[in-house]
Design a protein around this motif. Structure first.
Motif, short mmCIF file in Angstrom:
data_model
loop_
_atom_site.label_atom_id
_atom_site.label_comp_id
_atom_site.label_asym_id
_atom_site.label_seq_id
_atom_site.Cartn_x
_atom_site.Cartn_y
_atom_site.Cartn_z
N VAL A 95 0.85 -1.20 0.00
CA VAL A 95 0.00 0.00 0.00
C VAL A 95 0.88 1.25 0.00
CG1 VAL A 95 -1.59 1.38 1.42
CG2 VAL A 95 -2.06 -1.04 1.00
N ALA A 96 1.94 1.24 0.79
CA ALA A 96 2.86 2.39 0.82
C ALA A 96 3.51 2.60 -0.54
CB ALA A 96 3.92 2.19 1.90
N GLU A 97 3.92 1.50 -1.20
CA GLU A 97 4.51 1.60 -2.54
C GLU A 97 3.51 2.20 -3.52
OE1 GLU A 97 5.85 -2.15 -4.06
OE2 GLU A 97 7.02 -2.57 -2.26
N LEU A 98 2.29 1.67 -3.51
CA LEU A 98 1.26 2.14 -4.44
C LEU A 98 0.88 3.59 -4.16
CD1 LEU A 98 -0.98 -1.03 -4.66
CD2 LEU A 98 0.56 -0.15 -6.41
N SER A 99 0.82 3.97 -2.89
CA SER A 99 0.51 5.36 -2.54
C SER A 99 1.58 6.29 -3.07
CB SER A 99 0.38 5.51 -1.02
OG SER A 99 -0.71 4.79 -0.55
N GLN A 100 2.83 5.89 -2.92
CA GLN A 100 3.94 6.71 -3.42
C GLN A 100 3.88 6.80 -4.95
OE1 GLN A 100 6.25 8.52 -1.63
NE2 GLN A 100 6.64 9.37 -3.64
N LEU A 102 1.21 6.49 -6.83
CA LEU A 102 0.06 7.35 -7.18
C LEU A 102 0.41 8.82 -6.99
CD1 LEU A 102 -2.91 7.56 -8.00
CD2 LEU A 102 -3.49 7.32 -5.58
N GLU A 103 1.09 9.12 -5.91
CA GLU A 103 1.50 10.51 -5.66
C GLU A 103 2.45 11.00 -6.75
OE1 GLU A 103 4.24 12.59 -2.33
OE2 GLU A 103 2.57 11.40 -1.53
N ASP A 104 3.39 10.13 -7.17
CA ASP A 104 4.33 10.50 -8.23
C ASP A 104 3.59 10.75 -9.55
OD1 ASP A 104 6.37 10.21 -6.41
OD2 ASP A 104 7.04 8.26 -7.16
N VAL A 105 2.67 9.85 -9.89
CA VAL A 105 1.91 10.00 -11.13
C VAL A 105 1.05 11.25 -11.07
CG1 VAL A 105 0.00 9.01 -12.47
CG2 VAL A 105 1.90 7.56 -11.75
N SER A 106 0.43 11.49 -9.94
CA SER A 106 -0.42 12.67 -9.79
C SER A 106 0.40 13.94 -9.92
CB SER A 106 -1.12 12.61 -8.43
OG SER A 106 -1.95 13.71 -8.27
N ARG A 107 1.58 13.95 -9.32
CA ARG A 107 2.44 15.13 -9.39
C ARG A 107 2.90 15.36 -10.83
NH1 ARG A 107 6.09 13.65 -6.10
NH2 ARG A 107 7.61 12.98 -7.62
N ARG A 108 3.31 14.29 -11.52
CA ARG A 108 3.74 14.43 -12.92
C ARG A 108 2.58 14.89 -13.79
NH1 ARG A 108 6.44 9.48 -12.05
NH2 ARG A 108 4.83 8.41 -13.24
N SER A 109 1.41 14.34 -13.51
CA SER A 109 0.22 14.70 -14.29
C SER A 109 -0.12 16.17 -14.11
CB SER A 109 -0.96 13.84 -13.87
OG SER A 109 -2.14 14.28 -14.48
N SER A 110 -0.06 16.65 -12.88
CA SER A 110 -0.40 18.06 -12.64
C SER A 110 0.66 18.99 -13.22
CB SER A 110 -0.59 18.32 -11.15
OG SER A 110 0.63 18.20 -10.46
N GLU A 111 1.89 18.50 -13.33
CA GLU A 111 2.95 19.31 -13.92
C GLU A 111 2.76 19.41 -15.44
OE1 GLU A 111 6.50 17.33 -12.72
OE2 GLU A 111 6.37 18.05 -10.67
N LEU A 112 2.20 18.38 -16.04
CA LEU A 112 2.06 18.34 -17.48
C LEU A 112 0.72 18.87 -17.98
CD1 LEU A 112 3.59 14.82 -18.18
CD2 LEU A 112 4.68 17.05 -18.46
N GLN A 113 -0.23 19.02 -17.11
CA GLN A 113 -1.58 19.38 -17.53
C GLN A 113 -1.98 20.71 -16.91
OE1 GLN A 113 -4.42 16.18 -17.28
NE2 GLN A 113 -5.91 17.54 -16.42
N ARG A 114 -2.48 21.61 -17.72
CA ARG A 114 -2.95 22.89 -17.23
C ARG A 114 -4.39 23.04 -17.65
NH1 ARG A 114 0.83 27.19 -16.39
NH2 ARG A 114 -1.06 28.06 -15.55
N VAL A 115 -5.18 23.72 -16.87
CA VAL A 115 -6.58 23.96 -17.18
C VAL A 115 -6.76 25.46 -17.36
CG1 VAL A 115 -8.95 23.75 -16.39
CG2 VAL A 115 -7.30 21.94 -15.86
N PHE A 116 -7.38 25.81 -18.48
CA PHE A 116 -7.64 27.21 -18.79
C PHE A 116 -9.13 27.37 -19.06
CE2 PHE A 116 -3.32 26.41 -20.20
CZ PHE A 116 -2.62 27.47 -19.65
N ALA A 117 -9.60 28.58 -18.94
CA ALA A 117 -10.98 28.91 -19.34
C ALA A 117 -10.91 30.05 -20.34
CB ALA A 117 -11.80 29.31 -18.13
#
Length: 148
Positions: A95-100, A102-117
């Motif tokens: 669970v600790a491995e998967l949580s880490q 997920l956190e890494d993927v989420s961080r990379r995803s937020s770095e690569l994706q921007r939301v505009f209006a």
């Protein structure tokens, strides 16, 4: 985790105690430790010549076996309890491995994706923060992902 801290955690698993010392530390007779080894309750490492070597972790397990035995749990019950505790520890580590991960993927995803209006006025572009919604009917949402 620093290398020094990793060594301190793993020190618990280094086989250092001969059977007489481990028996004394666990407040048991050496023959009891041999019986537990045969049953697979607490299996120490083996050195050359088949000499048993117990780690601090093994001594902790011996104390746990002794406590459970005093509480009236049978040896087969103790074996099952220890087996389940090992499974729980393995699952917690996973669970600790998967949580880490997920956190890494989420961080990379937020770095690569921007939301505009896009605003209703003269094509204004408004950057939205995470979780922020565009104003109804006055903005359209655009998700931008840079190409690799």
């Amino acid at each position: 985790m620093s290398e020094g801290k990793a060594l301190a955690i793993n020190d618990r698993f280094i086989p250092v105690f001969v059977i007489s010392v481990a028996a004394e530390l666990a407040d048991m007779h050496p023959q009891t430790l041999r019986q537990y080894d045969r049953m697979g309750l607490v299996s120490p490492s083996r050195q050359r010549g088949k000499q048993r070597r117990y780690s601090k972790h093994d001594v902790e397990l011996l104390r746990e076996v002794q406590r459970l035995s005093k509480d009236g749990v049978s040896l087969e019950g103790i074996r099952r309890v220890l087996e389940l505790e090992n499974q729980v520890a393995a699952l917690r580590a996973r669970v600790a491995e998967l949580s880490q991960e997920l956190e890494d993927v989420s961080r990379r995803s937020s770095e690569l994706q921007r939301v505009f209006a896009a605003g209703a006025g003269a094509g204004d572009v408004v950057s939205l923060s995470r979780g922020q919604r565009p104003r109804a009917r006055s903005q359209a949402v655009v998700i931008w992902r840079p190409q690799d």
